[in-house]
Scaffold this active site. Structure first.
Site, PDB file in Angstrom:
ATOM      1  CE  LYS A  53      -3.671  -2.533   2.315  1.00  0.00           C
ATOM      2  NZ  LYS A  53      -4.292  -2.912   3.600  1.00  0.00           N
ATOM      3  CD  GLN A  97      -3.072  -4.556   6.819  1.00  0.00           C
ATOM      4  OE1 GLN A  97      -2.984  -3.613   6.030  1.00  0.00           O
ATOM      5  NE2 GLN A  97      -3.773  -5.635   6.556  1.00  0.00           N
ATOM      6  CG  ASP A 120      -9.563   0.195   5.382  1.00  0.00           C
ATOM      7  OD1 ASP A 120      -9.300  -0.128   4.210  1.00  0.00           O
ATOM      8  OD2 ASP A 120      -8.832  -0.101   6.343  1.00  0.00           O
TER       9      ASP A 120
END
Length: 297
Positions: A53, A97, A120
């Site tokens: 990412k 994460q 997200d």
């Protein structure tokens, strides 16, 4: 006739090229989108994902910052990091994460991220925005990526019957909500099925578009789809394969070999939905930067 392959790699590359131009244009106006990734612990898979990412963000011209905490970090310590990132004007997107160590409540962490920086799309405020059709929502990356795949491959869901197999908060539920929206990529008639659906094949055979996200290999087989269906396989599963160097291979939730002989179009695994998730993370970060930039300016 074998199905046409919908390549997530190709579509993701197209989107990332578009984002490169957009980010460069924003930079000329003094706005550099910023993404913060937070990693807790030494989970090898998590480290790999975060690295991918960050690399993708840097390639797009997005300012990337990684915060790494030890496996023993406390919930209070992590919440403090999120608070600092929430108030940092250089950061427009925050990604923690998952999974997190046992001593940390994931729900508290997700709630702590400011909804406008929640790239997200997991914060309850963004879930509510999605459910009510708010056009400014930051939608979860994987379902948003599926919508882009459908639109860019000529399989517009509008007016079609879409069956979503799976009901997770990460894919299944937001997928259905995106497909129902009065917006591009929406206006579909949606049926949601799942692992407890009796005679799943009776439902999947009614689909014009079938999105499968249940996390179990070969859930959908050739006899469970009608001719001409478009199939999006979200699953990523490891199955034993002694002929491979690592002793396994990666497959989706759909029996690709069988279903591809019936479907008109299908995504492969790997190389299908996977690359789209990171592309949509970058897109969400850029959109969050633009909105926050306007709010601050």
């Amino acid at each position: 006739m074998a199905a046409r392959i919908i390549s997530g790699k190709d579509i993701a590359r197209e989107i990332r090229d578009e984002l490169n131009e957009r980010v460069a244009s924003l930079a000329k106006d003094g706005l550099v989108p910023g993404l913060a990734t937070v990693l807790v612990g030494e989970n090898p898979a998590s480290r790999l994902y975060v690295g991918m990412k960050n690399k993708a963000a840097a390639e797009a011209g997005i300012h990337s910052r990684q915060v790494t905490l030890s496996e023993s970090a406390s919930e209070t310590e992590l919440l403090g990091v999120i608070h600092d990132l929430n108030t940092d004007p250089q950061i427009h997107g925050i990604l923690v994460q998952l999974p997190l160590p046992r001593q940390i409540d994931e729900s508290k962490v997700l709630l702590a991220i400011h909804p406008d920086k929640d790239v997200d799309g997991f914060h309850p405020v963004n879930v509510g925005r999605l459910a009510t059709g708010d056009p400014n929502v930051l939608a979860p990356c994987t379902p948003r990526g599926v919508i882009e795949m459908l639109l860019r491959s000529g399989a517009d869901p509008s007016g079609k019957h879409v069956v979503v197999v799976g009901r997770s908060n990460i894919v299944g539920k937001p997928m259905a909500l995106l497909l129902l929206r009065k917006a591009a990529g929406g206006n579909a008639t949606v049926t949601v099925a799942h692992s407890r659906t009796p005679d799943l094949g009776a439902i999947t055979r009614t689909a014009d578009i079938l999105v499968v996200a249940v996390g179990w290999p070969n859930t959908v087989t050739r006899d469970m789809v009608k001719p001409g269906v478009t199939v999006i396989d979200v699953g990523t599963n490891r199955v034993d394969d002694p002929t491979r160097p690592r002793g396994y291979r990666v497959v989706g939730d759909v029996d690709f070999e069988g279903v591809s002989q019936v479907a008109s179009a299908i995504t492969p695994v790997p190389g299908g939905v996977g690359p789209m998730t990171i592309a949509m993370l970058l897109a969400n970060t850029v959109e969050a930067a633009i909105r926050l930039g306007k709010a601050g300016g």
